[in-house]
Design a protein around this motif. Structure first.
Motif, PDB file in Angstrom:
ATOM      1  N   ASP B  77      -1.246  46.508  30.140  1.00 46.60           N
ATOM      2  CA  ASP B  77      -0.021  45.703  30.045  1.00 46.60           C
ATOM      3  C   ASP B  77       0.461  45.281  31.429  1.00 46.60           C
ATOM      4  N   LEU B  78       1.148  44.145  31.486  1.00 43.57           N
ATOM      5  CA  LEU B  78       1.873  43.770  32.708  1.00 43.57           C
ATOM      6  C   LEU B  78       3.276  44.309  32.542  1.00 43.57           C
ATOM      7  N   ARG B  79       3.866  44.777  33.612  1.00 41.78           N
ATOM      8  CA  ARG B  79       5.186  45.390  33.463  1.00 41.78           C
ATOM      9  C   ARG B  79       5.998  45.201  34.742  1.00 41.78           C
ATOM     10  N   VAL B  80       7.252  44.852  34.571  1.00 38.04           N
ATOM     11  CA  VAL B  80       8.176  44.754  35.721  1.00 38.04           C
ATOM     12  C   VAL B  80       9.420  45.578  35.392  1.00 38.04           C
ATOM     13  N   LEU B  81       9.807  46.430  36.342  1.00 38.28           N
ATOM     14  CA  LEU B  81      11.035  47.216  36.184  1.00 38.28           C
ATOM     15  C   LEU B  81      11.958  46.879  37.343  1.00 38.28           C
ATOM     16  N   LYS B  82      13.226  46.690  37.037  1.00 40.93           N
ATOM     17  CA  LYS B  82      14.208  46.454  38.120  1.00 40.93           C
ATOM     18  C   LYS B  82      15.359  47.427  37.939  1.00 40.93           C
ATOM     19  N   PHE B  83      15.684  48.117  39.010  1.00 40.90           N
ATOM     20  CA  PHE B  83      16.759  49.111  38.923  1.00 40.90           C
ATOM     21  C   PHE B  83      18.122  48.431  39.033  1.00 40.90           C
ATOM     22  N   ILE B  84      19.003  48.868  38.175  1.00 39.81           N
ATOM     23  CA  ILE B  84      20.363  48.305  38.164  1.00 39.81           C
ATOM     24  C   ILE B  84      21.343  49.310  38.768  1.00 39.81           C
ATOM     25  N   ALA B  85      21.159  50.572  38.475  1.00 39.87           N
ATOM     26  CA  ALA B  85      22.053  51.616  38.985  1.00 39.87           C
ATOM     27  C   ALA B  85      21.225  52.889  39.179  1.00 39.87           C
ATOM     28  N   PRO B  86      21.629  53.778  40.085  1.00 36.37           N
ATOM     29  CA  PRO B  86      22.827  53.760  40.938  1.00 36.37           C
ATOM     30  C   PRO B  86      22.727  52.730  42.061  1.00 36.37           C
ATOM     31  N   ALA B  87      23.839  52.612  42.793  1.00 32.57           N
ATOM     32  CA  ALA B  87      23.970  51.533  43.766  1.00 32.57           C
ATOM     33  C   ALA B  87      22.897  51.580  44.853  1.00 32.57           C
ATOM     34  N   ASP B  88      22.517  52.797  45.272  1.00 25.93           N
ATOM     35  CA  ASP B  88      21.583  52.860  46.410  1.00 25.93           C
ATOM     36  C   ASP B  88      20.150  52.458  46.041  1.00 25.93           C
ATOM     37  N   VAL B  89      19.877  52.241  44.756  1.00 26.92           N
ATOM     38  CA  VAL B  89      18.540  51.733  44.401  1.00 26.92           C
ATOM     39  C   VAL B  89      18.640  50.407  43.641  1.00 26.92           C
ATOM     40  N   LYS B  90      19.804  49.824  43.666  1.00 24.47           N
ATOM     41  CA  LYS B  90      19.989  48.556  42.949  1.00 24.47           C
ATOM     42  C   LYS B  90      19.000  47.515  43.494  1.00 24.47           C
ATOM     43  N   ASP B  91      18.386  46.807  42.595  1.00 29.12           N
ATOM     44  CA  ASP B  91      17.418  45.746  42.921  1.00 29.12           C
ATOM     45  C   ASP B  91      16.060  46.256  43.397  1.00 29.12           C
ATOM     46  N   VAL B  92      15.877  47.566  43.423  1.00 24.59           N
ATOM     47  CA  VAL B  92      14.522  48.070  43.694  1.00 24.59           C
ATOM     48  C   VAL B  92      13.661  47.629  42.509  1.00 24.59           C
ATOM     49  N   GLY B  93      12.504  47.066  42.822  1.00 28.07           N
ATOM     50  CA  GLY B  93      11.648  46.532  41.752  1.00 28.07           C
ATOM     51  C   GLY B  93      10.292  47.214  41.726  1.00 28.07           C
ATOM     52  N   PHE B  94       9.709  47.254  40.541  1.00 24.74           N
ATOM     53  CA  PHE B  94       8.415  47.915  40.367  1.00 24.74           C
ATOM     54  C   PHE B  94       7.558  47.018  39.483  1.00 24.74           C
ATOM     55  N   LEU B  95       6.406  46.619  40.000  1.00 21.55           N
ATOM     56  CA  LEU B  95       5.529  45.691  39.278  1.00 21.55           C
ATOM     57  C   LEU B  95       4.184  46.361  39.018  1.00 21.55           C
ATOM     58  N   VAL B  96       3.761  46.340  37.759  1.00 17.17           N
ATOM     59  CA  VAL B  96       2.445  46.900  37.419  1.00 17.17           C
ATOM     60  C   VAL B  96       1.590  45.760  36.878  1.00 17.17           C
ATOM     61  N   LEU B  97       0.538  45.423  37.616  1.00 15.84           N
ATOM     62  CA  LEU B  97      -0.379  44.380  37.146  1.00 15.84           C
ATOM     63  C   LEU B  97      -1.561  45.023  36.413  1.00 15.84           C
ATOM     64  N   ASP B  98      -2.021  46.136  36.960  1.00 14.37           N
ATOM     65  CA  ASP B  98      -2.959  47.008  36.243  1.00 14.37           C
ATOM     66  C   ASP B  98      -2.875  48.375  36.904  1.00 14.37           C
ATOM     67  N   GLN B  99      -3.692  49.296  36.475  1.00 13.63           N
ATOM     68  CA  GLN B  99      -3.567  50.672  36.982  1.00 13.63           C
ATOM     69  C   GLN B  99      -3.823  50.767  38.487  1.00 13.63           C
ATOM     70  N   ASP B 100      -4.493  49.780  39.056  1.00 10.67           N
ATOM     71  CA  ASP B 100      -4.766  49.829  40.495  1.00 10.67           C
ATOM     72  C   ASP B 100      -3.931  48.842  41.290  1.00 10.67           C
ATOM     73  N   SER B 101      -3.077  48.109  40.634  1.00 10.42           N
ATOM     74  CA  SER B 101      -2.228  47.145  41.343  1.00 10.42           C
ATOM     75  C   SER B 101      -0.776  47.376  40.960  1.00 10.42           C
ATOM     76  N   MET B 102      -0.136  48.225  41.727  1.00  9.77           N
ATOM     77  CA  MET B 102       1.281  48.510  41.499  1.00  9.77           C
ATOM     78  C   MET B 102       2.017  48.193  42.788  1.00  9.77           C
ATOM     79  N   TYR B 103       3.166  47.551  42.658  1.00 15.42           N
ATOM     80  CA  TYR B 103       3.943  47.145  43.829  1.00 15.42           C
ATOM     81  C   TYR B 103       5.382  47.613  43.670  1.00 15.42           C
ATOM     82  N   ILE B 104       5.989  47.864  44.808  1.00 11.86           N
ATOM     83  CA  ILE B 104       7.400  48.247  44.770  1.00 11.86           C
ATOM     84  C   ILE B 104       8.147  47.376  45.774  1.00 11.86           C
ATOM     85  N   TYR B 105       9.299  46.889  45.388  1.00 10.27           N
ATOM     86  CA  TYR B 105      10.112  46.065  46.290  1.00 10.27           C
ATOM     87  C   TYR B 105      11.331  46.868  46.722  1.00 10.27           C
TER      88      TYR B 105
END
Lengths: 596, 254
Positions: B77-105
């Motif tokens: 599956d393709l998957r994108v997660l974006k943190f909303i709360a708590p404030a110190d991780v707001k907008d932290v993003g996590f993208l999974v393209l496959d098991q070997d391609s994961m990104y964090i913003y």
């Protein structure tokens, strides 16, 4: 039990012995002849012997100042033993085997302010002799920042720390460095020496520093809340405080040439915003182009469009454009149909952040170039940690020990506890208790002996005289230990009490014999002579027996027991010697009268 | 040919058939389950709010996440997660393209970072889920199934990692509900054969689909647990390709 045997069994057995015949035989015995000559010698040289023994006692009192104490278990084992060899190997190859821990309690360790205090304490620990690799949560944070953002430093914003925390939260290692609620943190270090004297000095030095840090406290300032002249004042104060941290690090990594004053001077110069930072423009261009030319750039642009955008951006930045200005320029720079206000806002912030990052990095580089000239050698770890300190000059918050700055705009940090634990504390406390126990037990022994002897003989003079041999024995014994470098430890500290206990026996026996002879109407000289013959043999026999008993411990594999054994052998010898020289001499010189 | 040999030759194929029957059943159950969770019977895409509640002794931490996912046949599956709360991780993003391609913003540093393979076993956001657990992949690709137990309402499969498969769990005991062929429980065993984590899952029907509405992951050794609950589940929205990109990951407040 010994008393019951002495008072019941021994007299019963003695009733079977013909003492009159033994007395006749004894007078002709060679030991009796020796004791007779010995008593004559003492009678003739009473003042000389008393003076000599008292003089010797006084001399050895001075030697007591050299007495070492050793409570480390490491020294209990012989050098060739497995525990000792393992400890030596750990010290030689792994920077030490003994822990030192400094802990801090505050409202929130994870805050940028608290982490700066933690880093300061950690850097202080780098300067401590024989101490290596202080490790704390700051290392995790700084290392992550280094890996993700090429910057080994503690971030200056809560949210930035929160972003880094993302990677370490939940890891088991955190439990060793930080409490669950995040109010307490520790710095771990290792000590390479198990010696009590070293650890005591280390403990005292650290405690002095920590007490001062806690008493004074820390104040944090926000640069953005300050006027330019206040900011300059703050930079000067910060240069003073941070130079101390760099000096501590230098003591560990590159000891030698640089003085703290020289470090502070360069940092104060470098604190000025006017300091030239070579190559900053080229570096800014490279960083921005790398970002803009990447495929995931916020707007889909062709290469010529990106180049044109880049040129406009650089021109605006050279005019000092901030994030708001950059955002305002975007509609003009971007092709029609691509522009999105929200994305443009994010992009402007990102670009401004990257420019600021380059500026900060360049300032730190420029400062470091000047600083590194001060040090005789270079070290990668030193550079990394020193840069971490220098980054504070570019941070939005400033944390200083109270009193470093006179500015009143700061906020006191709620640090409620800073203390130490570990091997230095443990050894220092044990050493303290050992010394206290020793002094208490010896003093109590003397006082009790004096009181009992005074009451028994109903004479203060006799009481004082009877304690002379035990004072002589213990002072000379401990003096000898001091002079030959045998430290006082759990075993040798018992010598004081044991030698007093045994030594006083000899004094009681001898005084009892002397008083008996005096009561029988003999002169003092004759009473001493008869006491020698009557009690001297018993004292010598007892001393030899006890010495032989303790000598068995010389075969022990534990070093303190061996030290205790030979010290007890010497101690018994000295006690018997004092009872048969100093004590009769004192009795003859002071000629005390027992009250009827 | 002696009679005994004849009997042996006669029974051998029957024995092989009997032995292989449960394996075939297990594979069938696993295949059906995967069809429901990430295959043809699963929604094409999904957008949902997530609440992650991490329980560590008396400490409770709550994270709020917005998630998008897309189901691709025969692939992860393709998957994108974006943190909303708590404030110190707001907008932290996590993208999974496959098991070997994961990104964090990381919004505070304006940077996107790829998750190294060595970090995939690390806890995700201090939770009891690892980065790898947060991704999705078909069990059948990496594990050999075997029917372990069967009761009136459930199948229990034992999944043994295939040789060479790059997966952290050596063995999984998977319980599947017969009512909807959705997983209800997973026991995750480590290399040494010890039970490491237990995942308890609850499915909820959204339209014609069964969706995993909550997963409670318990870390057996640490005694901690994390409850991941899905709320406001929307399916088959026709999510655009741009969402599953690094560019979208950087977009704040999305």
């Amino acid at each position: 039990m010994a008393m019951i045997v002495s008072l019941a069994l021994v007299p019963a057995l003695a009733s079977f012995i013909d003492f009159a015949r033994m007395q006749r035989e004894r007078e002709g015995h060679s030991l009796a002849k020796v004791l007779s000559r010995w008593s004559d010698f003492v009678i003739r040289h009473r003042r000389l012997l008393l003076g000599l023994s008292l003089g010797l006692t006084i001399c050895f009192v001075f030697a007591l100042t050299l007495l070492q104490r050793e409570v480390s278990f490491a020294k209990f084992y012989p050098l060739s033993s497995l525990p000792r060899r393992s400890m030596e190997a750990a010290n030689a190859h792994f920077d030490g085997a003994y822990p030192l821990v400094v802990s801090i309690e505050t409202d929130r360790v994870r805050s940028p302010e608290s982490l700066r205090v933690l880093r300061r304490l950690q850097n202080y620990m780098y300067s401590l002799p024989g101490t290596s690799q202080p490790f704390a949560i700051t290392d995790f944070i700084q290392e992550l920042n280094w890996q993700l953002n090429d910057r080994y430093a503690v971030p200056d914003r809560d949210a930035a720390i929160g972003n880094l925390w993302f990677f370490i939260e939940g890891r088991d290692e955190l439990n060793q460095l930080l409490t669950d609620e995040g109010r307490e943190a520790v710095i771990f270090a290792k000590i390479s020496s198990p010696l009590t004297a070293f650890n005591r000095k280390l403990y005292q030095g650290i405690q002095l520093f920590l007490d001062k840090e806690l008493r004074d406290g820390y104040v944090s300032y926000r640069r953005q809340d300050m006027r330019p002249e206040q900011q300059q004042e703050l930079y000067a104060a910060q240069a003073s405080s941070l130079s101390q941290e760099i000096d501590w690090l230098a003591q560990r990594y590159v000891p030698g040439r640089a003085s703290r004053a020289a470090i502070e001077r360069i940092m104060a110069e470098g604190s000025s915003r006017e300091l030239p930072f070579p190559g900053v423009r080229a570096r800014t261009r490279a960083v921005l182009w790398e970002y803009i030319s990447a495929p995931d750039f916020e707007f889909e642009l062709s290469l010529p469009q990106k180049e044109s955008y880049m040129a406009s951006l650089m021109a605006a930045l050279e005019k000092g454009a901030g994030a708001e200005e950059l955002k305002a320029f975007m509609p003009r720079w971007l092709p029609a149909g691509v522009y999105d206000a929200q994305v443009a806002g994010d992009l402007a912030e990102t670009l401004r952040y990257k420019v600021d990052e380059v500026n900060q990095q360049s300032r730190v580089d420029a400062l470091w170039l000047r600083l590194e000239q001060l040090f005789a050698s270079s070290d990668m770890n030193f550079e990394k940690k020193a840069r971490s300190v220098l980054y504070d000059l570019t941070a939005g918050i400033v944390v200083l020990p109270s009193g470093v700055s006179t500015l009143s705009t700061g906020k006191k940090l709620p640090i409620t506890r800073i203390d130490q634990t570990g091997y230095p504390l443990m050894l220092s406390k044990m050493d303290h208790f050992l010394l206290r126990s020793l002094l208490q037990s010896i003093l109590l022994c003397y006082v009790l002996t004096l009181v009992l002897m005074t009451l028994m003989r109903r004479s203060l003079t006799l009481g004082l005289i009877s304690t002379l041999p035990v004072i002589f024995t213990s002072v000379v014994m401990f003096g000898v230990l001091a002079l030959i470098g045998v430290p006082l430890d759990y075993a040798t500290m018992m010598i004081g009490g044991v030698s007093i206990g045994v030594g006083i026996d000899y004094a009681i026996h001898f005084i009892h014999g002397y008083i008996g002879e005096r009561d029988a109407g003999h002169s003092a000289d004759e009473a001493i002579r008869r006491a020698f013959l009557d009690k001297g043999k018993a004292i010598l026999t007892n001393a030899v027996s006890v010495m032989a008993g303790f000598a068995v411990l010389l075969l022990s594999s534990l070093v303190p027991l061996r030290n205790f054994a030979w010290a007890m052998v010497c101690s018994m010898f000295l006690a018997a010697l004092a009872a048969l020289t100093q004590l009769p001499a004192a009795l003859l010189v002071f000629n005390p009268k027992k009250k009827k | 040919m002696p009679l005994i040999k004849k009997i042996v030759w006669l029974l051998l194929p029957i024995f092989c058939l009997v032995v292989s029957l449960p394996a075939a059943d297990a594979a069938m159950v696993l295949k059906t389950m995967e069809e429901n969770t990430m295959g043809a019977n699963a929604p094409r895409d999904m957008e949902t709010d997530m609440v992650m509640t991490i329980q560590d002794g008396k400490n409770v931490r709550v994270r709020e996440i917005h998630a998008w996912s897309r189901n691709i046949a025969e692939k992860d599956d393709l998957r994108v997660l974006k943190f909303i709360a708590p404030a110190d991780v707001k907008d932290v993003g996590f993208l999974v393209l496959d098991q070997d391609s994961m990104y964090i913003y990381l919004p505070e540093f304006h940077r996107t970072r790829r998750i190294a393979s060595s970090s995939k076993k690390d806890p995700f956001m201090g939770s009891d889920f690892s980065y790898e657990d947060m991704g999705t992949s078909a069990f059948s690709k990496y594990y050999d199934p075997r029917m372990f137990k069967e009761s009136d309402g459930e199948w229990q499969l034992e999944l043994l990692r295939k040789p060479g498969a790059d997966k952290p769990y050596a063995r999984i005991v998977l319980t599947v509900s017969k009512a909807n062929t959705m997983p209800v429980r997973m026991e995750l065993y480590d290399e040494s054969g010890r039970l490491g984590k237990v995942a308890e899952e609850t499915a909820q029907q959204v339209g014609k689909y069964w969706i995993m509405a909550s997963i409670k992951m318990t870390h057996v050794k640490k005694g901690t647990s994390t409850l991941l609950e899905m709320r406001n589940i929307k399916v088959d929205l026709g999510l655009k390709d741009e969402i599953f990109s690094e560019r979208f990951l950087k977009k704040r407040g999305s």
